[in-house]
Write an enzyme that holds these catalytic residues in place. Structure first.
Site, short mmCIF file in Angstrom:
data_model
loop_
_atom_site.label_atom_id
_atom_site.label_comp_id
_atom_site.label_asym_id
_atom_site.label_seq_id
_atom_site.Cartn_x
_atom_site.Cartn_y
_atom_site.Cartn_z
CE1 TYR A 7 -0.01 3.86 -11.10
CE2 TYR A 7 -0.31 4.75 -13.31
CZ TYR A 7 0.01 4.94 -11.98
OH TYR A 7 0.33 6.19 -11.52
CE LYS B 212 -2.88 6.93 -8.90
NZ LYS B 212 -2.33 7.23 -7.54
CD1 TRP C 132 3.73 10.58 -18.99
CD2 TRP C 132 5.31 11.34 -20.40
NE1 TRP C 132 3.43 10.13 -20.25
CE2 TRP C 132 4.38 10.58 -21.13
CE3 TRP C 132 6.36 11.91 -21.08
CZ2 TRP C 132 4.49 10.37 -22.51
CZ3 TRP C 132 6.48 11.72 -22.45
CH2 TRP C 132 5.56 10.96 -23.14
CD GLN D 205 9.60 10.22 -9.28
OE1 GLN D 205 10.27 11.05 -9.89
NE2 GLN D 205 8.67 9.50 -9.89
CB ALA E 138 0.68 5.62 -5.85
CE1 TYR E 139 2.14 -3.28 -6.87
CE2 TYR E 139 1.98 -2.23 -9.02
CZ TYR E 139 2.33 -3.31 -8.24
OH TYR E 139 2.88 -4.43 -8.81
CB THR E 140 4.18 4.19 -9.21
OG1 THR E 140 5.34 3.80 -8.48
CG2 THR E 140 3.42 5.24 -8.43
CB THR F 256 -2.05 8.52 -13.32
OG1 THR F 256 -1.34 8.24 -14.52
CG2 THR F 256 -3.16 7.49 -13.19
CG ASP F 257 -0.52 10.39 -17.79
OD1 ASP F 257 -0.22 9.98 -16.65
OD2 ASP F 257 0.24 10.24 -18.77
N1 LIG Z 1 5.66 8.33 -11.41
C1 LIG Z 1 4.92 8.80 -12.44
O1 LIG Z 1 5.37 8.90 -13.58
C2 LIG Z 1 3.50 9.23 -12.18
C3 LIG Z 1 2.73 9.65 -13.28
C4 LIG Z 1 1.41 10.08 -13.05
C5 LIG Z 1 0.90 10.07 -11.77
N2 LIG Z 1 1.66 9.63 -10.74
C6 LIG Z 1 1.08 9.60 -9.40
O2 LIG Z 1 1.78 10.55 -8.61
C7 LIG Z 1 1.78 10.12 -7.24
C8 LIG Z 1 3.18 10.17 -6.69
O3 LIG Z 1 3.98 9.30 -7.49
P1 LIG Z 1 5.54 9.12 -7.26
O4 LIG Z 1 6.15 9.09 -8.61
O5 LIG Z 1 6.03 10.05 -6.21
O6 LIG Z 1 5.53 7.61 -6.71
P2 LIG Z 1 6.71 6.77 -6.12
O7 LIG Z 1 8.00 7.49 -6.23
O8 LIG Z 1 6.58 5.39 -6.69
O9 LIG Z 1 6.32 6.75 -4.57
C9 LIG Z 1 5.22 6.05 -4.10
C10 LIG Z 1 5.49 5.74 -2.64
O10 LIG Z 1 4.39 4.96 -2.15
C11 LIG Z 1 4.92 4.05 -1.24
N3 LIG Z 1 4.11 2.87 -1.06
C12 LIG Z 1 3.69 1.99 -2.02
N4 LIG Z 1 3.03 0.98 -1.44
C13 LIG Z 1 3.02 1.22 -0.10
C14 LIG Z 1 2.50 0.52 1.03
N5 LIG Z 1 1.83 -0.62 0.87
N6 LIG Z 1 2.67 1.06 2.26
C15 LIG Z 1 3.35 2.23 2.41
N7 LIG Z 1 3.89 2.92 1.39
C16 LIG Z 1 3.73 2.41 0.14
C17 LIG Z 1 6.25 3.61 -1.85
O11 LIG Z 1 7.05 3.10 -0.83
P3 LIG Z 1 8.44 2.36 -1.12
O12 LIG Z 1 9.37 3.47 -1.50
O13 LIG Z 1 8.77 1.74 0.19
O14 LIG Z 1 8.16 1.38 -2.21
C18 LIG Z 1 6.76 4.91 -2.43
O15 LIG Z 1 7.64 5.57 -1.52
C19 LIG Z 1 1.14 8.72 -7.24
O16 LIG Z 1 -0.22 8.84 -6.88
C20 LIG Z 1 1.23 8.27 -8.68
O17 LIG Z 1 0.20 7.36 -9.03
C21 LIG Z 1 2.96 9.22 -10.91
#
Ligand SMILES: NC(=O)c1ccc[n+]([C@@H]2O[C@H](COP(=O)([O-])OP(=O)(O)OC[C@H]3O[C@@H](n4cnc5c(N)ncnc54)[C@H](OP(=O)(O)O)[C@@H]3O)[C@@H](O)[C@H]2O)c1
Length: 295
Positions: free
Chosen positions: A121, A125, A146, A11, A56-58, A97-98
């Site tokens: 998770y 993090k 979120w 995202q 990230a592993y989300t 993350t929160d």
């Molecule tokens: N989503 C939330 O609600 C949330 C909340 C708080 C904080 N965050 C943090 O915000 C950041 C961005 O989150 P986001 O929502 O954009 O995450 P996301 O949409 O899940 O994207 C994470 C990306 O990481 C890639 N990835 C995971 N494992 C990988 C691997 N082994 N090798 C290469 N790529 C890999 C995934 O690839 P694939 O697409 O191929 O799986 C995905 O494209 C992260 O650090 C997350 O922890 C997220």
């Protein structure tokens, strides 16, 4: 190459394509970030001036049964990126993350509030933060919460998909947080000018979120109401509040998952992280995409 973004298909990274267009984007097809040695070597070879770790592993629930995979992506990969940044004297933007907090507070969490993750998770993090903080002096750790967007998988898109049936939705009302539009986060990261010579924000840990505090239920109500108003849904279904106990999930979640927004971030570029405007942007993008495929 001055900036490399990891996690190209997520995202946040999809929005970084618009705000940091000169960067090189590495997705899973370029490199498996879980291979920490290869990641460090490839980064050192590419020699960027800044690295943005949006990978990230989300999968919060799946992490409970896949702790090794979560650790590799959320700890070993940021540690490798931090080692590369240190060797290159480059800057590292790392997103956290929160869920590093346990949600037992009743006032918003400041950056220095004690951490205590409830699940795998959040623990992974938190360990990733520690690795970045320990290894790489030139780091920004941006904690956010979120996250939603027109791209990828997220709560907003799940609600829209379920709402299409018109049946009532049952959504948890006793977890509070701050929804964050990934586009706002991408704009903030661009404003940091991570590859520039003088940092626009002191290095360290910051809370990158804002806007009103909501429950998942309140957020869902807003999503369906605005989606119906924009014609994305025929009508807004009823959204019924339920409790966390009514919706058992493998991972425990913080009840009060509210980050206190960093004043320094608002001062940087006026970013308020108002998720209502973010929601309008995400829904407008989806409406535009739907129009584009309508004959
Ligand atoms: N989503 C939330 O609600 C949330 C909340 C708080 C904080 N965050 C943090 O915000 C950041 C961005 O989150 P986001 O929502 O954009 O995450 P996301 O949409 O899940 O994207 C994470 C990306 O990481 C890639 N990835 C995971 N494992 C990988 C691997 N082994 N090798 C290469 N790529 C890999 C995934 O690839 P694939 O697409 O191929 O799986 C995905 O494209 C992260 O650090 C997350 O922890 C997220």
């Amino acid at each position: 190459m001055s900036i490399i973004v990891l996690g190209a298909n997520g995202q946040l990274a999809r929005h970084l394509l618009g705000t940091v267009p000169s960067a090189e984007f590495w997705g899973r097809e370029t490199l498996d970030v879980a291979d920490a040695e290869a990641l460090e070597a490839r980064l050192v070879e590419a020699a960027p001036r800044a690295i943005i770790n949006a990978a990230a592993y989300t999968a919060v629930d799946r992490a409970e049964s896949e702790p090794v995979e979560a650790w590799r992506v959320n700890v070993e990969a940021p540690a490798a990126a931090a080692r590369a940044a240190r060797r290159l004297d480059a800057a590292l933007v790392h997103v956290s993350t929160d869920y590093v907090f346990d949600g037992s507070a009743n006032t918003p969490y400041a950056e220095d509030a004690p951490t205590c993750p409830l699940g795998v998770y959040g623990a992974s993090k938190l360990a990733g933060e520690l690795a970045v903080r320990t290894i790489c002096p030139r780091h920004w750790i941006l904690r956010t919460s979120w996250v939603f967007s027109e791209y990828g998988h997220n709560f907003m898109k799940t609600v829209l998909r379920l709402a299409e049936s018109g049946n009532p939705l049952r959504i948890v009302a006793d977890q509070l947080g701050r929804p964050t539009y990934a586009g706002h986060l991408a704009e903030l990261i661009a404003a940091l000018d991570p590859a520039g010579d003088s940092p626009q924000l002191p290095y360290g840990t910051w809370h990158a979120t804002g806007g009103e505090i909501a429950s998942w239920h309140g957020f869902a109500q807003r999503i369906v109401a605005r989606a119906a108003a924009l014609g994305l849904l025929a009508e807004a279904p009823e959204v019924i509040p339920i409790s966390t106990a009514d919706y058992p999930a493998p991972a425990r979640r913080p009840a009060y998952s509210v980050l206190a927004p960093s004043a320094a971030i608002a001062a940087l570029d006026g970013t308020t992280f108002d998720w209502n405007t973010g929601l309008e942007r995400a829904l407008a993008a989806l409406a535009g995409a739907a129009e584009a495929v309508t004959p």
